[in-house]
Write a protein that holds these residues in place. Structure first.
Motif, PDB file in Angstrom:
ATOM      1  N   ILE A 139       0.828  -1.202   0.000  1.00 51.43           N
ATOM      2  CA  ILE A 139       0.000   0.000   0.000  1.00 51.43           C
ATOM      3  C   ILE A 139       0.863   1.253   0.000  1.00 51.43           C
ATOM      4  CG2 ILE A 139      -1.804   1.261   1.261  1.00 51.43           C
ATOM      5  CD1 ILE A 139      -2.626  -1.472   2.459  1.00 51.43           C
ATOM      6  N   ALA A 140       2.031   1.173   0.647  1.00 52.21           N
ATOM      7  CA  ALA A 140       2.937   2.331   0.701  1.00 52.21           C
ATOM      8  C   ALA A 140       4.375   1.835   0.693  1.00 52.21           C
ATOM      9  CB  ALA A 140       2.674   3.168   1.955  1.00 52.21           C
ATOM     10  N   GLY A 141       5.273   2.665   0.158  1.00 49.33           N
ATOM     11  CA  GLY A 141       6.681   2.330   0.128  1.00 49.33           C
ATOM     12  C   GLY A 141       7.287   2.316   1.521  1.00 49.33           C
ATOM     13  N   ALA A 142       8.425   1.633   1.643  1.00 47.20           N
ATOM     14  CA  ALA A 142       9.073   1.487   2.948  1.00 47.20           C
ATOM     15  C   ALA A 142       9.463   2.830   3.551  1.00 47.20           C
ATOM     16  CB  ALA A 142      10.308   0.594   2.813  1.00 47.20           C
ATOM     17  N   ALA A 143       9.922   3.761   2.732  1.00 48.61           N
ATOM     18  CA  ALA A 143      10.357   5.060   3.253  1.00 48.61           C
ATOM     19  C   ALA A 143       9.189   5.837   3.845  1.00 48.61           C
ATOM     20  CB  ALA A 143      11.032   5.871   2.146  1.00 48.61           C
ATOM     21  N   VAL A 144       8.032   5.829   3.160  1.00 49.16           N
ATOM     22  CA  VAL A 144       6.857   6.531   3.668  1.00 49.16           C
ATOM     23  C   VAL A 144       6.371   5.876   4.963  1.00 49.16           C
ATOM     24  CG1 VAL A 144       4.437   7.113   3.207  1.00 49.16           C
ATOM     25  CG2 VAL A 144       6.137   7.351   1.405  1.00 49.16           C
ATOM     26  N   ARG A 145       6.371   4.554   5.000  1.00 50.94           N
ATOM     27  CA  ARG A 145       5.924   3.857   6.214  1.00 50.94           C
ATOM     28  C   ARG A 145       6.825   4.195   7.396  1.00 50.94           C
ATOM     29  NH1 ARG A 145       5.320  -2.318   4.948  1.00 50.94           N
ATOM     30  NH2 ARG A 145       4.624  -2.392   7.124  1.00 50.94           N
ATOM     31  N   ILE A 177       0.065  11.062   4.708  1.00 50.56           N
ATOM     32  CA  ILE A 177      -1.174  10.402   4.290  1.00 50.56           C
ATOM     33  C   ILE A 177      -1.528  10.802   2.863  1.00 50.56           C
ATOM     34  CG2 ILE A 177      -3.674  10.349   4.668  1.00 50.56           C
ATOM     35  CD1 ILE A 177      -3.023  10.514   7.703  1.00 50.56           C
ATOM     36  N   LYS A 178      -1.382  12.082   2.534  1.00 54.30           N
ATOM     37  CA  LYS A 178      -1.652  12.529   1.160  1.00 54.30           C
ATOM     38  C   LYS A 178      -0.700  11.863   0.167  1.00 54.30           C
ATOM     39  CE  LYS A 178      -3.800  17.020   2.071  1.00 54.30           C
ATOM     40  NZ  LYS A 178      -3.718  18.489   1.885  1.00 54.30           N
ATOM     41  N   GLN A 179       0.551  11.646   0.596  1.00 53.59           N
ATOM     42  CA  GLN A 179       1.507  10.981  -0.289  1.00 53.59           C
ATOM     43  C   GLN A 179       1.069   9.551  -0.579  1.00 53.59           C
ATOM     44  OE1 GLN A 179       5.600  11.363   0.912  1.00 53.59           O
ATOM     45  NE2 GLN A 179       6.310   9.826  -0.544  1.00 53.59           N
ATOM     46  N   VAL A 180       0.582   8.850   0.440  1.00 50.90           N
ATOM     47  CA  VAL A 180       0.075   7.495   0.239  1.00 50.90           C
ATOM     48  C   VAL A 180      -1.099   7.511  -0.732  1.00 50.90           C
ATOM     49  CG1 VAL A 180      -1.057   5.520   1.350  1.00 50.90           C
ATOM     50  CG2 VAL A 180       0.836   6.680   2.508  1.00 50.90           C
ATOM     51  N   GLY A 220      -2.987   6.147  -8.978  1.00 50.83           N
ATOM     52  CA  GLY A 220      -2.793   5.554 -10.294  1.00 50.83           C
ATOM     53  C   GLY A 220      -2.834   4.043 -10.289  1.00 50.83           C
ATOM     54  N   THR A 221      -3.182   3.448  -9.151  1.00 51.09           N
ATOM     55  CA  THR A 221      -3.219   1.996  -9.039  1.00 51.09           C
ATOM     56  C   THR A 221      -4.592   1.475  -9.399  1.00 51.09           C
ATOM     57  OG1 THR A 221      -1.593   2.098  -7.250  1.00 51.09           O
ATOM     58  CG2 THR A 221      -2.819   0.037  -7.497  1.00 51.09           C
ATOM     59  N   GLU A 222      -4.635   0.572 -10.357  1.00 47.04           N
ATOM     60  CA  GLU A 222      -5.915   0.067 -10.859  1.00 47.04           C
ATOM     61  C   GLU A 222      -6.654  -0.741  -9.804  1.00 47.04           C
ATOM     62  OE1 GLU A 222      -7.264  -3.020 -14.350  1.00 47.04           O
ATOM     63  OE2 GLU A 222      -5.617  -1.657 -14.760  1.00 47.04           O
ATOM     64  N   GLN A 223      -5.946  -1.634  -9.129  1.00 47.58           N
ATOM     65  CA  GLN A 223      -6.566  -2.482  -8.112  1.00 47.58           C
ATOM     66  C   GLN A 223      -5.741  -2.409  -6.837  1.00 47.58           C
ATOM     67  OE1 GLN A 223      -6.704  -6.697  -8.936  1.00 47.58           O
ATOM     68  NE2 GLN A 223      -8.290  -7.081  -7.419  1.00 47.58           N
ATOM     69  N   VAL A 224      -6.274  -1.755  -5.825  1.00 45.70           N
ATOM     70  CA  VAL A 224      -5.580  -1.646  -4.544  1.00 45.70           C
ATOM     71  C   VAL A 224      -5.837  -2.909  -3.745  1.00 45.70           C
ATOM     72  CG1 VAL A 224      -5.367  -0.350  -2.405  1.00 45.70           C
ATOM     73  CG2 VAL A 224      -5.815   0.851  -4.533  1.00 45.70           C
ATOM     74  N   LEU A 225      -4.775  -3.552  -3.287  1.00 41.56           N
ATOM     75  CA  LEU A 225      -4.909  -4.771  -2.514  1.00 41.56           C
ATOM     76  C   LEU A 225      -4.480  -4.532  -1.075  1.00 41.56           C
ATOM     77  CD1 LEU A 225      -3.458  -7.369  -5.055  1.00 41.56           C
ATOM     78  CD2 LEU A 225      -5.827  -6.675  -4.718  1.00 41.56           C
ATOM     79  N   LEU A 226      -5.107  -5.251  -0.163  1.00 44.10           N
ATOM     80  CA  LEU A 226      -4.777  -5.148   1.251  1.00 44.10           C
ATOM     81  C   LEU A 226      -3.526  -5.986   1.487  1.00 44.10           C
ATOM     82  CD1 LEU A 226      -6.612  -3.535   3.188  1.00 44.10           C
ATOM     83  CD2 LEU A 226      -7.300  -5.685   4.180  1.00 44.10           C
ATOM     84  N   TYR A 227      -2.367  -5.347   1.300  1.00 42.22           N
ATOM     85  CA  TYR A 227      -1.101  -6.091   1.317  1.00 42.22           C
ATOM     86  C   TYR A 227       0.010  -5.161   1.745  1.00 42.22           C
ATOM     87  CZ  TYR A 227       2.704  -9.034  -0.479  1.00 42.22           C
ATOM     88  OH  TYR A 227       3.830  -9.804  -0.602  1.00 42.22           O
ATOM     89  N   CYS A 242      -3.821   2.532   9.608  1.00 34.82           N
ATOM     90  CA  CYS A 242      -4.015   3.685   8.726  1.00 34.82           C
ATOM     91  C   CYS A 242      -3.962   3.251   7.259  1.00 34.82           C
ATOM     92  CB  CYS A 242      -2.952   4.738   9.030  1.00 34.82           C
ATOM     93  SG  CYS A 242      -2.795   6.043   7.782  1.00 34.82           S
ATOM     94  N   LEU A 243      -2.939   2.479   6.894  1.00 31.42           N
ATOM     95  CA  LEU A 243      -2.766   2.072   5.503  1.00 31.42           C
ATOM     96  C   LEU A 243      -3.856   1.104   5.058  1.00 31.42           C
ATOM     97  CD1 LEU A 243       1.123   1.651   5.516  1.00 31.42           C
ATOM     98  CD2 LEU A 243      -0.207   3.560   4.614  1.00 31.42           C
ATOM     99  N   PHE A 244      -4.217   0.157   5.919  1.00 28.07           N
ATOM    100  CA  PHE A 244      -5.303  -0.764   5.574  1.00 28.07           C
ATOM    101  C   PHE A 244      -6.618  -0.011   5.395  1.00 28.07           C
ATOM    102  CE2 PHE A 244      -2.932  -4.345   7.946  1.00 28.07           C
ATOM    103  CZ  PHE A 244      -2.353  -4.788   6.767  1.00 28.07           C
TER     104      PHE A 244
END
Length: 347
Positions: free
Chosen positions: A71-77, A105-108, A114-121, A140-142
Motif C-alpha cells: 500500500i505504501a513504500g518502505a520510506a513513507v511507512r 497520508i496525502k503521499q500514500v 494511479g493503481t488500478e486495483q488496490v490490494l490489502l497487502y 491507517c494504511l489498511f
C-alpha cells in the motif's frame, strides 16, 4: 500492466526496476523505487545485508493476474511510524506533528491514485519501533486501501487515514506493564484498557480541535455492528461509517501481527475469522470490500496443496485472490483453473 515480484538479492539482475525503496538500517534511502538497476547497482546491492527486494516484472496483456504491491513504500511507512512515535510522545507533540502526518497520508493517497486495483497487502518492514506505533500506521494504511476500494473521495480518505492513525492514541495513557502483559488481564486491567477509546477522544477533542470524524473513529472503533462493543454499545448505523472501516482494519492488523500474549495468525486464517463476523461484529458492506481486496497468500508465501505438492505463490489471480498461481517442483499450477486443488496450509 505489471506484476511485482519479491526476490532474493542473489537473484537481482541488471535492468530490473525497483518497485520499493531500499533502505539502510537507519531508514536512509539507498536506492529509490523506480530506478533501473545498472551492473554497478547490482554489485552494491550484493554487498548489503538485505535479504529481499521488490522488482517490477512486465507481463503481456493478461488481465487474469492481479498487480501486487504494498500500500505504501518502505520510506513513507518509516516516516509515518516516526511521526506517530513523536506525536504520541508527550503533551503538545501531536499538534506539532499533525501537518507532517497529513502530508504523509496525502503521499500514500497520491501513490495509490494511479493503481488500478488496490490490494490489502503490506511488505514486511523490519523496524525496532514499538508495536503501538507500527500498529497505528498499519491500520491507517489498511483503512486507506479499504476507503479507496469503497470509492470514497480523497477528502474522506484523508480524514479516514488520520483517524486510523490516531485511533489508539488513548493507549499512551495506559500503564505499559498492562499493555505488555503476557498473561490474561484482570477485570480491573481490562477495564483500564477499554478506557483508551474515551481517553483518546478526550485528548483529540481538547488538544487539537480536529474534524469530528477523527474523534468518532477514536471513540467508536471498538463498537460492534450487533451492539456488543464498547464504550457505548452502539449498533448498525449508530456507528460512524469511517469508524466501521477502521474497525475491520484494526482487527485484521491485530490478528496478523505478533503480540506479547500470542503469535501472529496467517493472513488466510485472519481473513476467514473476520468474514465470519458479518452482521455480528462488522458492517457487511465493509466486509464485502475487504473480501475483494484482502490477500490471503502473499507473493513468495510457502503453501501446501491437498494433492501433497508444496510450493510458493508465484502470481495472484484478480478473479479470486485466494486461488493464486503456485510454483511447485512439477511446474506452475494455476488454482483458478484447477478447481479440485485447494491450499490446505500456509507455511
Amino acid at each position: 500492466m505489471r506484476i511485482i515480484k519479491r526476490i532474493s538479492v542473489r537473484e537481482v539482475k541488471e535492468n530490473m526496476v525497483l518497485d520499493d525503496d531500499v533502505l539502510d538500517s537507519n531508514g536512509k534511502v539507498l536506492f529509490a523505487a523506480g530506478i533501473r538497476l545498472t551492473s554497478d547497482y547490482v554489485r552494491r546491492l550484493a554487498k548489503l545485508n538485505i535479504p529481499f527486494i521488490s522488482v517490477r516484472e512486465p507481463i503481456k496483456e493478461n488481465r487474469e493476474y492481479a498487480v501486487v504491491r504494498g500500500i505504501a513504500g518502505a520510506a513513507v511507512r518509516r516516516r509515518l511510524i516516526k511521526g506517530v512515535e513523536e506525536a504520541f510522545s508527550g503533551k503538545g507533540r501531536l499538534l506539532k506533528q499533525l501537518p507532517y502526518l497529513r502530508q504523509y497520508i496525502k503521499q500514500v493517497i497520491r501513490e495509490l491514485s494511479g493503481t488500478e486495483q488496490v490490494l490489502l497487502y503490506l511488505e514486511e518492514l523490519q523496524t525496532s519501533s514499538d508495536y503501538l506505533f507500527i500498529h497505528s500506521v498499519n491500520v491507517c494504511l489498511f483503512a486507506i486501501a479499504l476507503g479507496k476500494a469503497m470509492a470514497l473521495n480523497e477528502e474522506e480518505i484523508s480524514v479516514l487515514g488520520l483517524g486510523a492513525l490516531l485511533h489508539d492514541l488513548g493507549k499512551t495513557q495506559i500503564p505499559r506493564n498492562i499493555l505488555d502483559k503476557k498473561g490474561p488481564l484482570t477485570p480491573e486491567e481490562f477495564a483500564l484498557v477499554r478506557g483508551h477509546v474515551i481517553i483518546g477522544g478526550e485528548i483529540l477533542s481538547r488538544d487539537c480541535q480536529l474534524d469530528e470524524r477523527v474523534l468518532f473513529i477514536a471513540l467508536q472503533h471498538h463498537e460492534r455492528y450487533d451492539g456488543a462493543g464498547y464504550p457505548h454499545s452502539l449498533k448498525f448505523e449508530q456507528i460512524h461509517p469511517l469508524a466501521r472501516i477502521v474497525s475491520v482494519a484494526d482487527v485484521y492488523d491485530a490478528l496478523t501481527t505478533d503480540r506479547v500474549y500470542r503469535p501472529q495468525i496467517e493472513s488466510s486464517t485472519a481473513i476467514q475469522l473476520i468474514l465470519g463476523g458479518s452482521r455480528t461484529y462488522f458492517d457487511p458492506g465493509v466486509l464485502k470490500t475487504f473480501k475483494r481486496i484482502a490477500v490471503p497468500y502473499g507473493i513468495g508465501c510457502s503453501v501446501k496443496l491437498n494433492n501433497g505438492l508444496s510450493g510458493a505463490v508465484l502470481r495472484l489471480n484478480s478473479g479470486d485472490l485466494g486461488r493464486p498461481v503456485i510454483w511447485t517442483l512439477k511446474g506452475a499450477v494455476n488454482l483458478l483453473h484447477e478447481p479440485e486443488l485447494q491450499i490446505i496450509k500456509a507455511m
